[in-house]
Design an enzyme around this catalytic site. Structure first.
Site, PDB file in Angstrom:
ATOM      1  N   ASP A  97       0.789  -1.225   0.000  1.00 38.50           N
ATOM      2  CA  ASP A  97       0.000   0.000   0.000  1.00 38.50           C
ATOM      3  C   ASP A  97       0.828   1.285   0.000  1.00 38.50           C
ATOM      4  O   ASP A  97       0.346   2.339   0.397  1.00 38.50           O
ATOM      5  CB  ASP A  97      -0.922   0.004   1.219  1.00 38.50           C
ATOM      6  N   GLU A 119       0.362  -9.023  -1.197  1.00 40.72           N
ATOM      7  CA  GLU A 119      -0.430  -8.502  -0.074  1.00 40.72           C
ATOM      8  C   GLU A 119      -1.615  -7.689  -0.604  1.00 40.72           C
ATOM      9  O   GLU A 119      -1.864  -6.544  -0.223  1.00 40.72           O
ATOM     10  CB  GLU A 119       0.414  -7.676   0.897  1.00 40.72           C
ATOM     11  N   GLU A 133      -2.431   5.095   2.636  1.00 41.50           N
ATOM     12  CA  GLU A 133      -2.283   3.677   2.301  1.00 41.50           C
ATOM     13  C   GLU A 133      -3.556   3.038   1.753  1.00 41.50           C
ATOM     14  O   GLU A 133      -3.507   2.219   0.825  1.00 41.50           O
ATOM     15  CB  GLU A 133      -1.778   2.896   3.510  1.00 41.50           C
ATOM     16  N   HIS A 222       4.313   5.906  14.438  1.00 36.97           N
ATOM     17  CA  HIS A 222       4.812   6.815  13.408  1.00 36.97           C
ATOM     18  C   HIS A 222       3.752   7.253  12.404  1.00 36.97           C
ATOM     19  O   HIS A 222       4.051   8.018  11.494  1.00 36.97           O
ATOM     20  CB  HIS A 222       5.924   6.122  12.616  1.00 36.97           C
ATOM     21  N   ARG A 224       0.957   9.046  10.171  1.00 43.09           N
ATOM     22  CA  ARG A 224       0.622  10.449   9.949  1.00 43.09           C
ATOM     23  C   ARG A 224      -0.688  10.850  10.613  1.00 43.09           C
ATOM     24  O   ARG A 224      -0.819  11.950  11.150  1.00 43.09           O
ATOM     25  CB  ARG A 224       0.502  10.735   8.441  1.00 43.09           C
ATOM     26  N   HIS A 255      10.878   6.645  15.601  1.00 46.50           N
ATOM     27  CA  HIS A 255      10.945   6.999  14.184  1.00 46.50           C
ATOM     28  C   HIS A 255      11.683   8.327  14.058  1.00 46.50           C
ATOM     29  O   HIS A 255      11.664   9.165  14.966  1.00 46.50           O
ATOM     30  CB  HIS A 255       9.525   7.131  13.630  1.00 46.50           C
TER      31      HIS A 255
END
Length: 399
Positions: A97, A119, A133, A222, A224, A255
């Site tokens: 993704d 996937e 994603e 991490h 967004r 991160h």
């Protein structure tokens, strides 16, 4: 001989595509395997390539300071144009993704080259969660010819979108293949295992602390969509848990993004100025069981995950990996495209809700039966033979 071009650019993609690259290279007969990396995650990508001893044939090296999704998409798309013309592959394999996957799939489509989506079929059906994603995987799914679904539920998602069932294969997830490779390597090589322990000691966390049954909560964060108030709530919950359980270690490989590190500085009152937490791992000594360390390579992370008690994360792949090691996972997201783990009982959603994070971590630390139920649930993501199934499909289709 048929040419297979494998394209990836981030650390999670590299981990999940590495066992497929190695398996195809071992075939040596019917396929020429070509590897292209985009460098969407430069440093973290290179670490994974080194671990699995993969040498890319092409490297777009798109990483630029301050780049955004427009930049990544444009650079991958235009960079792939010349590579596709030069290599003329029979199929392009992309993963999951990421923006790399979607842009590479689009580039292949523009040259009418079939795409295999590893996937495939994960869905939340909310295009903004996770962002970007969810839309990336949906767009890649519309382009793909071959859909390698990790679970039966992923297959059902694709069928609901009117994908031809003959183009879908349930393979299991290649991340379990990668996990098996690494765990076997660590178990069979004491020198390698000790090296990982030494790396962690140098990173200011000594796994010897876990002797005498000391527990460990391993943390990653991490995403967004959690930046801002969500991260403040997450980090506040972690701080209060560290204070509530002084005999439990909390380890957070941070991160590199400043949007992750600044809330840590704000909540923990870290030593030094604002820049120090962005560039270093030192925190307030009031919490001697709280360890903020620099990002780990995959090998060290698996080593630490295997030693952990609980994993607290907002990551996608860890929801698949940790249950393979018998570790309960609490996911700091409101939705997940991996509901199989929820149904199996290996994963629970806690979002960025302070009370849920503190409550669920406390339950797993205090209630042995609740812990047993999650830790012994069957991992729904496969048996470590996903790559074998993918190669079988490609062999029948291309030869």
């Amino acid at each position: 001989m048929k040419k297979i071009l494998i394209v990836f650019g981030t650390r999670p993609e590299a981990i999940k595509m590495a066992p497929l690259v190695l398996a195809l290279q071992q075939e040596k007969g019917p396929f020429e395997t070509i590897v292209c990396v985009t460098g969407q995650h430069r440093e973290m990508l290179d670490q994974v390539l080194k671990i699995f001893d993969i040498r890319p044939d092409f490297d777009l090296n798109i990483m630029k300071q301050g780049q955004d999704l427009y930049d990544i998409t444009a650079r991958v798309l235009t960079g792939m144009r010349d590579i596709l013309r030069e290599t003329q592959p029979d199929v392009v394999l992309v993963h999951g993704d990421t923006t790399t996957s979607t842009a590479a799939a689009l580039a292949a489509f523009y040259q009418q080259i079939p795409v295999g989506h590893v996937e495939a079929g994960l869905r939340t059906n909310n295009i903004y969660s996770p962002w970007p994603e969810e839309m990336n995987r949906q767009l890649t799914g519309r382009i793909a010819t071959f859909h390698f679904a990790p679970t039966p539920l992923s297959r059902e998602n694709l069928l609901k979108e009117h994908i031809d069932e003959n183009r879908i294969t349930v393979t299991g997830n290649t991340v379990i293949d990668a996990l098996h490779l690494v765990v076997d390597r660590l178990k069979n090589n004491p020198v390698l295992a000790e090296k990982q322990a030494d790396i962690l000691r140098q990173a200011d966390y000594d796994t010897a602390r876990l002797d005498n049954h000391r527990k460990l909560v391993l943390i990653t964060g991490h995403r967004r969509e959690n930046f801002g108030d969500g991260f403040i709530r997450m980090v506040t919950a972690i701080k209060d848990l560290a204070e509530k359980y002084p005999d439990v270690d909390f380890v957070y490989p941070m991160h590199l993004n400043p949007n992750v590190r600044r809330p840590i500085h704000e909540v923990f009152g870290c030593d030094g100025n604002n820049e120090s937490i962005i560039n270093s791992k030192y925190v307030n000594s009031k919490y001697p069981n709280m360890f903020f360390i620099e990002p780990l390579q995959y090998l060290e992370f698996v080593y630490l995950m295997e030693k952990s008690t609980i994993v607290l994360t907002d990551s996608g792949g860890i929801q698949e990996e940790a249950p393979g090691l018998g570790k309960p996972v609490l996911v700091m997201r409101d939705t997940t495209e991996r509901p199989e783990a929820l149904s199996a009982g290996t994963v629970k959603l806690v979002g960025t809700d302070y009370d849920k994070i503190v409550g669920e971590v406390s339950t797993l630390l205090d209630d042995a039966e609740a812990y047993r139920q999650m830790s012994q649930a069957v991992n729904p993501y496969g048996d470590g033979k996903a790559c074998e199934r993918i190669i079988n499909v490609l062999t029948k289709a291309l030869l």
